[in-house]
Design an enzyme around this catalytic site. Structure first.
Site, mmCIF file in Angstrom:
data_model
loop_
_atom_site.group_PDB
_atom_site.id
_atom_site.type_symbol
_atom_site.label_atom_id
_atom_site.label_comp_id
_atom_site.label_asym_id
_atom_site.label_seq_id
_atom_site.Cartn_x
_atom_site.Cartn_y
_atom_site.Cartn_z
ATOM 1 N N CYS A 2 21.070 -1.177 -38.806
ATOM 2 C CA CYS A 2 20.183 -2.336 -38.604
ATOM 3 C C CYS A 2 20.417 -2.966 -37.237
ATOM 4 C CB CYS A 2 20.465 -3.392 -39.669
ATOM 5 S SG CYS A 2 20.372 -2.750 -41.322
ATOM 6 N N ARG A 27 18.206 2.035 -32.443
ATOM 7 C CA ARG A 27 19.262 2.150 -33.474
ATOM 8 C C ARG A 27 18.736 2.810 -34.729
ATOM 9 N NH1 ARG A 27 23.539 -1.518 -32.609
ATOM 10 N NH2 ARG A 27 23.896 -1.796 -34.819
ATOM 11 N N TRP A 73 17.592 -0.536 -41.579
ATOM 12 C CA TRP A 73 17.805 0.880 -41.862
ATOM 13 C C TRP A 73 18.289 0.896 -43.301
ATOM 14 C CZ3 TRP A 73 21.767 4.291 -43.181
ATOM 15 C CH2 TRP A 73 21.529 5.653 -42.907
ATOM 16 N N ASN A 97 23.564 -6.995 -41.308
ATOM 17 C CA ASN A 97 23.835 -5.594 -40.984
ATOM 18 C C ASN A 97 25.147 -5.261 -41.668
ATOM 19 O OD1 ASN A 97 24.006 -3.050 -39.926
ATOM 20 N ND2 ASN A 97 24.726 -3.709 -37.910
ATOM 21 N N GLY A 98 25.121 -4.222 -42.533
ATOM 22 C CA GLY A 98 26.352 -3.823 -43.225
ATOM 23 C C GLY A 98 26.053 -3.522 -44.682
ATOM 24 N N GLU A 481 28.032 21.805 -31.250
ATOM 25 C CA GLU A 481 27.260 20.713 -30.638
ATOM 26 C C GLU A 481 25.811 21.137 -30.444
ATOM 27 O OE1 GLU A 481 27.394 17.759 -30.383
ATOM 28 O OE2 GLU A 481 25.855 17.277 -28.916
ATOM 29 N N LYS A 485 22.546 19.118 -32.136
ATOM 30 C CA LYS A 485 21.504 18.605 -31.230
ATOM 31 C C LYS A 485 20.148 19.123 -31.668
ATOM 32 C CE LYS A 485 22.896 16.306 -29.641
ATOM 33 N NZ LYS A 485 23.897 15.481 -29.784
ATOM 34 N N GLU A 488 19.056 17.814 -35.411
ATOM 35 C CA GLU A 488 18.796 16.382 -35.636
ATOM 36 C C GLU A 488 17.471 15.930 -35.021
ATOM 37 O OE1 GLU A 488 21.435 13.423 -33.978
ATOM 38 O OE2 GLU A 488 21.958 14.696 -32.317
ATOM 39 N N HIS A 504 31.236 38.243 -42.202
ATOM 40 C CA HIS A 504 31.812 37.767 -43.482
ATOM 41 C C HIS A 504 30.809 36.956 -44.271
ATOM 42 C CE1 HIS A 504 35.672 39.243 -42.050
ATOM 43 N NE2 HIS A 504 35.378 38.693 -40.899
ATOM 44 N N LYS A 607 21.361 5.351 -34.490
ATOM 45 C CA LYS A 607 22.167 5.609 -33.299
ATOM 46 C C LYS A 607 23.638 5.316 -33.557
ATOM 47 C CE LYS A 607 23.247 6.645 -29.139
ATOM 48 N NZ LYS A 607 23.332 8.082 -28.797
HETATM 49 C C1 AGP Z 1 24.851 12.806 -32.167
HETATM 50 O O1 AGP Z 1 23.731 13.287 -31.464
HETATM 51 C C2 AGP Z 1 24.492 11.964 -33.345
HETATM 52 N N1 AGP Z 1 23.674 10.871 -32.975
HETATM 53 C C3 AGP Z 1 25.695 11.550 -34.169
HETATM 54 O O2 AGP Z 1 26.318 12.715 -34.641
HETATM 55 C C4 AGP Z 1 26.757 10.714 -33.426
HETATM 56 O O3 AGP Z 1 27.426 11.521 -32.482
HETATM 57 C C5 AGP Z 1 27.771 10.220 -34.454
HETATM 58 O O4 AGP Z 1 27.104 9.353 -35.355
HETATM 59 C C6 AGP Z 1 28.955 9.487 -33.833
HETATM 60 O O5 AGP Z 1 28.510 8.332 -33.178
HETATM 61 P P1 AGP Z 1 29.550 7.567 -32.206
HETATM 62 O O6 AGP Z 1 29.866 8.506 -31.092
HETATM 63 O O7 AGP Z 1 28.813 6.340 -31.754
HETATM 64 O O8 AGP Z 1 30.769 7.239 -33.016
#
Ligand code: AGP
Length: 612
Positions: A2, A27, A73, A97-98, A481, A485, A488, A504, A607
């Protein structure tokens, strides 16, 4: 997670709130709302959907100089107008938020007083609790309420009989604030304050902030005045804008040469003709690593993937065992640690709930903690024993790119600094590596110039439903990675596999036309990787091969071995992840664009994951 913003001052609060929420959109959210103090009392406007559509719902005649705004969110309850924030009960209107973990039992207690929630949210229960405790003194009500809440929260609260005043309190979730000439502003993220001030403070946990148009007063729960330390940012509004790029992600991919330069520059010294790593500005003593019996890297998502690269570099150069732990697993695994353990937590936002919890657990167990963080003044950066900032500037796109390569840069510096201190590498050897590190930004620039090639190649991936990344060693770490990328932001199912693992199990999934992105930048295992490429090609895979120009003479690289061949500029194998990562970021970006998706705000994702 949020987005929160509060304002009270001398200009139109509605505009401040809506602009702030727009700056916090990155976010991730599914609904939005504001509450403003008008001559009729507190008026609330909220709905599902984007901030832009919320703006259309607010009558032009609404005049106010104080209000709170929220982008939700969804955690508790579906995406509905009723569940959107702000929530009101009696004299209390608030945003949150939380997660309130004990909201069910609170709701049952309140129901006995005839207070029944209208929504499915934990937030409304908090509003009901506060209202039930409110007898005209906001401090007393807030202090009593927080004693009964468990979980994480950042609240901005309006009381109907406290016109143009906002009360705030936090625990776990972030709140930053500034006093500007326009008035007092508070938000979940510095990006929303930038328009008003570069000087700000983090509201300490369990402190109450009272915002009026002329002041922000912070007190602890006993009424003692608190003066939080001020922080400042060295980036401006444009840093948090797209600056002509179609998406934040594309802009941030292109900022990587500069963000890597800014991250390494303050950590370089030139001595006796050598270029050496220097951590004096970070105030990190060499014995932090020298005394380490074991090193644990813990993080989430992309930050954890940076740790996978860091592990290989540190073990290779320091010969100290390093493990990488997913923070959400680590925090509940009762991990084996003691005062000789060094725990490195990595986080772009510095607010990821699982990573913050892992950090707190490490400290409880007596381990030394080092944070690698991008957002200055964030919870993780403040709570770790030591902190090394990545100077990547604001990263707005949900898909992390420049923060990842900046995190890599810090891991290279760590490995080199402590290999030098431990005498594992001579100053000359370290200097050679440092020269390579300093050459990375320029090599990234070269790859960025090939974006049109990647754009064309990505068309071949657009219709895919499954896609595999394979690699060995550092290439496997990078495959992880590349996979996150891609999935997502394109929603294509993808997996990263250690190339040697294919036989395997995974090989059964390879059929005609399945795209396989094979990373072959590591000389020592290149022939093995090529064998794996042949295995998948024999089953009909469409192979995109990424190699290192330094190894292009390798006879294993037969003609026609792959459908597409991408080459990174010649570099020592250890530095390949920086460069190959940019190819993978661009592949994900253009594939998502061709699929017509919301590249910067992919579905279901936020985010900064400030709840567990
Ligand atoms: C990465 O592209 C994602 N948005 C997600 O995996 C992110 O890296 C993860 O939530 C960790 O966030 P942070 O680096 O702010 O802790």
């Amino acid at each position: 997670m949020c987005g929160i913003i509060g304002f009270t001052g001398y200009i139109d609060a509605k505009e401040v709130l809506l602009n702030g929420l727009a700056e916090l959109e990155y976010r991730g959210y599914d609904s939005a709302g504001i509450a403003v103090c008008t001559e009729r009392g507190i008026e609330t406007f909220k709905n599902v959907g984007k901030v832009a559509s919320l703006r259309n719902e607010i009558p032009a005649e609404i005049q106010s100089s104080c209000g709170i705004g929220h982008t939700r969110w969804a955690t508790h309850g579906g995406v509905t107008k009723t569940n959107a924030h702000p929530h009101s009960c009696g004299k209390v209107t608030l945003i949150h938020n939380g997660i309130i973990e004990n909201y069910h039992e609170l709701a049952n207690e309140l129901a006995k007083e005839g207070r029944i929630a209208q929504s499915q949210t934990d937030t409304e229960v908090a509003a009901m609790l506060l209202d039930s405790l409110y007898t005209g003194d906001p401090y007393a009500a807030i202090s009593e309420a927080v004693k009964r809440l468990t979980g994480a929260y950042a609240f901005c609260i309006l009381f109907a009989d406290q016109k143009d005043v906002i009360y705030c309190i936090r625990k776990g979730s972030p709140l930053v604030a500034c006093m500007a000439e326009e008035g007092a502003v508070i938000a979940s993220d510095m990006v929303a304050l930038l328009r008003y001030s570069k000087e700000y403070f983090v509201l300490p946990e369990y402190n109450i902030a009272k915002l009026t148009k002329n002041s922000i007063m912070v007190t602890d729960l006993y009424g003692n005045t608190v003066t939080p330390s001020m922080l400042s940012v060295n980036w401006d509004m444009s840093a948090a804008q797209k600056n002509g790029f179609k998406h934040y992600m594309l802009k941030e991919i292109h900022e990587q040469p500069e963000s890597v330069r800014l991250t390494i520059r303050p950590r370089i010294k030139r001595e006796n003709g050598f270029v050496l790593p220097d951590f004096s500005e970070d105030k990190i003593p060499d014995d932090l690593f020298m005394n380490a019996g074991r090193i644990i890297i813990t993080a989430c998502g992309t930050a954890m993937h940076a740790g996978l690269v860091g592990r290989i570099l540190i073990e290779r150069m320091l010969r100290i065992p390093v493990t990488v732990e997913i923070a959400s697993e680590f925090r509940y695994a009762d991990p084996i640690m003691d005062e000789r353990s060094l725990v490195i937590v990595v986080s772009q936002s510095g607010e990821t709930a699982d990573t913050l919890a892992a950090l707190r657990l490490a400290k409880e167990k007596g381990a030394k903690t080092l944070a690698i963080v991008n957002v200055k003044g964030s919870s993780i950066s403040r709570e770790a024993d030591y902190c090394m900032y990545t100077h990547a500037g604001p990263e707005i796109a949900v898909a992390s790119t420049k923060a990842y390569t900046a995190q890599l840069a810090v891991f290279y510096l760590i490995a080199l600094r402590f290999a030098m201190a431990a005498g594992k590498l001579s100053d000359k050897q370290v200097s050679e590596y440092m020269n390579e590190l300093e050459a990375v930004p320029e090599k990234i620039e070269k790859i960025l110039k090939k974006r049109d090639v990647i754009k064309e190649l990505s068309k071949r991936l657009t219709p895919a439903s499954d896609l595999f990344f394979i690699g060995r060693g550092l290439d496997y770490a990078l495959s992880c990675e590349g996979s996150i990328k891609l999935k997502e932001i394109t929603y294509i199912h993808s997996e990263a596999y250690a190339a040697g693992e294919l036989k395997h199990g995974t090989l059964s999934l390879i059929t005609g036309g399945t795209p396989v992105i094979a990373l072959g930048t590591q000389k020592d295992v290149f022939p093995k990787l090529i064998s794996n490429v042949k295995e998948v090609r024999a089953r009909g895979a469409m192979v995109i091969l990424v190699t290192n120009e330094a190894n292009d003479g390798d006879e294993a690289l037969e003609k026609g071995i792959c459908a597409e061949h991408l080459v990174i500029p010649a570099c020592k194998d250890e530095f390949a992840p920086f460069l190959a990562a940019v190819y993978l970021q661009l592949i994900a970006y253009y594939t998502s664009s061709y699929r017509g998706l919301d590249v910067d705000q992919p579905r279901n994702l936020a985010k900064s994951v400030t709840v567990e």
